[in-house]
Design an enzyme around this catalytic site. Structure first.
Site, short mmCIF file in Angstrom:
data_model
loop_
_atom_site.label_atom_id
_atom_site.label_comp_id
_atom_site.label_asym_id
_atom_site.label_seq_id
_atom_site.Cartn_x
_atom_site.Cartn_y
_atom_site.Cartn_z
N HIS A 84 0.74 -1.05 -0.13
CA HIS A 84 -0.03 -0.02 0.04
C HIS A 84 0.98 1.33 0.08
O HIS A 84 1.96 1.25 0.42
CB HIS A 84 -0.96 -0.09 1.24
N GLU A 156 -3.81 1.95 -7.15
CA GLU A 156 -4.20 3.18 -6.29
C GLU A 156 -3.48 4.43 -6.71
O GLU A 156 -2.30 4.75 -6.16
CB GLU A 156 -4.06 2.77 -4.91
#
Length: 240
Positions: A84, A156
């Site tokens: 992430h 993302e």
């Protein structure tokens, strides 16, 4: 980093009724401390799984504060988010570390959700695909084709995480299609088609339909919108 165990249990109880009827797989990736209570609340739910937000690439050792794959497996975890952007930025995780984590997750029977994406500066400089290509090629280094098919990739864009800014459906589709092409170059077309590619930049109940209508966006990695009942509107927005 949201919600105590009691708060997480209340939210999951609220969300699971709608998610149980979803036509897609649903995964709740919660903080480590919330995993036991969430797993218990989801017991018997066929299409809802529990995921973790990170894990270490070693099974045990002098890594104070870290959590291993076997620890997660014993708690009933099936998925784990790796790479992430916040882990990369705030905790210095490198592509090489993420590659080790993916290998360990696969060896342990966990399904990795690999996050890739560009900063606003990279976007403005026009190097989005160059950067993401490097992230993916390093992440999949020495991973065989059968294991590669198990990995989920989440695009993302860092500039759209928690900012309320969202890539347009066509911008997101362009990058997700390019990610599929990169996988095809590394492996083959069949593998590229089999791998799930998600979009994870401020997807919510208002924009999910247009994003999920795109042919190369197979799902969403939902952040802030997963903390409220509107999440059920997203899980109900599934392509035929």
């Amino acid at each position: 980093m949201n919600m105590t165990p009691s708060e997480a249990k209340s939210l999951v109880e609220l969300l699971k009724e709608g998610s149980e009827n979803a036509l897609c797989d649903v995964v709740f990736c919660v903080p480590y401390i919330d995993i036991p209570v969430v797993a218990a609340a989801l017991e018997g739910c066929k299409n809802i799984a529990v995921g973790a937000q990170n894990m270490h690439f070693e099974e045990a050792g002098a890594y104070t504060g870290e959590i291993s794959a076997p620890m997660l497996k014993e708690l009933g975890v099936k998925y784990v988010i790796l790479g992430h952007s916040e882990r990369r930025e705030y905790f210095g995780e490198t592509d090489e570390m993420i590659n080790k984590k993916i290998k360990k997750a696969l060896k342990s029977g966990l399904i990795p959700i690999l996050c890739v994406g560009e900063s606003l500066k990279m976007k403005d400089e026009g190097i989005t695909l160059d950067h993401i290509s490097i992230q993916i090629k390093r992440a999949f280094r020495k991973i065989d084709i059968d294991d590669a098919k198990k990995v989920i990739i989440a695009y993302e864009p860092i500039w759209a995480i928690g900012t309320g800014r969202t890539a347009s459906a066509y911008q997101a589709e362009e990058v997700c299609a390019s990610i599929r092409a990169i996988i095809s170059d590394i492996y083959d077309d069949e593998t590229a088609e089999e791998i799930r590619i998600q979009y994870g930049g401020s997807m919510n109940a208002e924009n999910c339909e247009s994003l999920l209508s795109m042919p190369d966006i197979d799902g969403g990695l939902i952040g802030g919108a997963s903390l409220k009942a509107d999440f059920n509107l997203i899980t109900g927005c599934v392509k035929e």
